[in-house]
Motif scaffolding. Structure first.
Motif, PDB file in Angstrom:
ATOM      1  N   ILE A 185      12.390   6.831 -13.966  1.00 59.06           N
ATOM      2  CA  ILE A 185      11.475   7.408 -15.164  1.00 59.06           C
ATOM      3  C   ILE A 185      11.417   5.930 -16.193  1.00 59.06           C
ATOM      4  O   ILE A 185      10.391   5.608 -16.607  1.00 59.06           O
ATOM      5  N   VAL A 186      12.337   5.240 -16.298  1.00 53.79           N
ATOM      6  CA  VAL A 186      12.384   3.995 -17.412  1.00 53.79           C
ATOM      7  C   VAL A 186      11.677   3.088 -16.529  1.00 53.79           C
ATOM      8  O   VAL A 186      10.899   2.192 -17.375  1.00 53.79           O
ATOM      9  N   LEU A 187      11.915   2.622 -15.716  1.00 53.97           N
ATOM     10  CA  LEU A 187      11.002   1.625 -14.596  1.00 53.97           C
ATOM     11  C   LEU A 187       9.582   1.951 -14.846  1.00 53.97           C
ATOM     12  O   LEU A 187       8.983   1.077 -14.987  1.00 53.97           O
ATOM     13  N   ALA A 188       9.357   3.263 -14.467  1.00 54.38           N
ATOM     14  CA  ALA A 188       7.804   3.501 -14.695  1.00 54.38           C
ATOM     15  C   ALA A 188       7.361   3.330 -15.868  1.00 54.38           C
ATOM     16  O   ALA A 188       6.200   2.886 -16.193  1.00 54.38           O
ATOM     17  N   GLN A 189       8.026   3.610 -17.016  1.00 47.62           N
ATOM     18  CA  GLN A 189       7.414   3.342 -18.264  1.00 47.62           C
ATOM     19  C   GLN A 189       7.414   1.925 -18.502  1.00 47.62           C
ATOM     20  O   GLN A 189       6.546   1.377 -19.230  1.00 47.62           O
ATOM     21  N   LEU A 190       8.593   1.420 -18.355  1.00 44.59           N
ATOM     22  CA  LEU A 190       8.561  -0.061 -18.700  1.00 44.59           C
ATOM     23  C   LEU A 190       7.307  -0.988 -17.655  1.00 44.59           C
ATOM     24  O   LEU A 190       6.878  -2.047 -18.283  1.00 44.59           O
ATOM     25  N   SER A 191       7.282  -0.462 -16.695  1.00 40.76           N
ATOM     26  CA  SER A 191       6.100  -1.023 -15.644  1.00 40.76           C
ATOM     27  C   SER A 191       4.919  -0.840 -16.407  1.00 40.76           C
ATOM     28  O   SER A 191       4.077  -1.839 -16.247  1.00 40.76           O
ATOM     29  N   GLU A 192       4.452   0.003 -17.108  1.00 45.66           N
ATOM     30  CA  GLU A 192       3.261   0.093 -17.854  1.00 45.66           C
ATOM     31  C   GLU A 192       3.410  -0.593 -19.340  1.00 45.66           C
ATOM     32  O   GLU A 192       2.218  -1.129 -19.524  1.00 45.66           O
ATOM     33  N   ASN A 193       4.389  -0.408 -20.227  1.00 43.98           N
ATOM     34  CA  ASN A 193       4.484  -1.143 -21.271  1.00 43.98           C
ATOM     35  C   ASN A 193       5.256  -2.491 -21.505  1.00 43.98           C
ATOM     36  O   ASN A 193       4.942  -3.230 -22.452  1.00 43.98           O
ATOM     37  N   ASP A 194       5.958  -2.721 -20.414  1.00 45.63           N
ATOM     38  CA  ASP A 194       6.828  -3.912 -20.710  1.00 45.63           C
ATOM     39  C   ASP A 194       7.128  -4.509 -19.229  1.00 45.63           C
ATOM     40  O   ASP A 194       8.289  -4.447 -18.759  1.00 45.63           O
ATOM     41  N   PRO A 195       6.235  -4.875 -18.419  1.00 47.99           N
ATOM     42  CA  PRO A 195       6.333  -5.367 -17.148  1.00 47.99           C
ATOM     43  C   PRO A 195       7.614  -6.561 -16.913  1.00 47.99           C
ATOM     44  O   PRO A 195       8.279  -6.352 -16.085  1.00 47.99           O
ATOM     45  N   PRO A 196       7.619  -7.399 -17.814  1.00 47.06           N
ATOM     46  CA  PRO A 196       8.810  -8.464 -17.580  1.00 47.06           C
ATOM     47  C   PRO A 196      10.181  -7.606 -17.659  1.00 47.06           C
ATOM     48  O   PRO A 196      11.203  -7.970 -16.815  1.00 47.06           O
TER      49      PRO A 196
END
Length: 131
Positions: A25-36
């Motif tokens: 879940i966190v990876l999916a969220q970060l992929s959208e909001n903070d890719p690095p």
């Protein structure tokens, strides 16, 4: 059979599984909001096994405390939301699965090879001579 140990082991596996789901879940969220940050977490996860969720979180706490806290928060939320209906679902799933396995096994052991009744066995020469 030590039911307390079975329960302890099951809880550990579920905890690690909730950690894994929280990571997804966190990876999916970060992929959208903070890719690095998502790339960093993905690389971290490839170096550190998620198999044992507690060991994974300890390693993450050493490197990026804020991500570890985020995973722990998501994991706790998942556990709280799922724990209400999880026992009933697990029991129903196991019961259904067992019934299906038993049915398939029973079908397999009771299958008969039935030949086509319209096909007559070929007569031998001695049978046709007697006719």
């Amino acid at each position: 059979m030590d039911l307390k140990q079975v329960a302890k082991d099951t809880a550990k596996v579920l905890t690690s599984y909730f950690t894994y789901q929280a990571l997804r879940i966190v990876l999916a969220q970060l992929s959208e909001n903070d890719p690095p940050q998502a790339l960093w977490l993905h690389a971290f996860s490839s170096r550190n096994s998620i198999q044992d969720g507690e060991t994974y979180l300890l390693a993450l706490l050493q490197e990026k405390q804020e991500l570890a806290f985020r995973l722990m928060t998501v994991r706790q939320h998942l556990a709280e939301e799922v724990s209400e209906f999880l026992p009933e679902m697990v029991c129903a799933s196991i019961q259904q699965s067992n019934m299906e396995h038993r049915r398939q096994h029973l079908e397999r052991i009771t299958q008969l090879t039935v030949s086509d009744p319209t096909v007559q066995p070929a007569q031998t020469d001695s049978e046709s001579d007697n006719a």
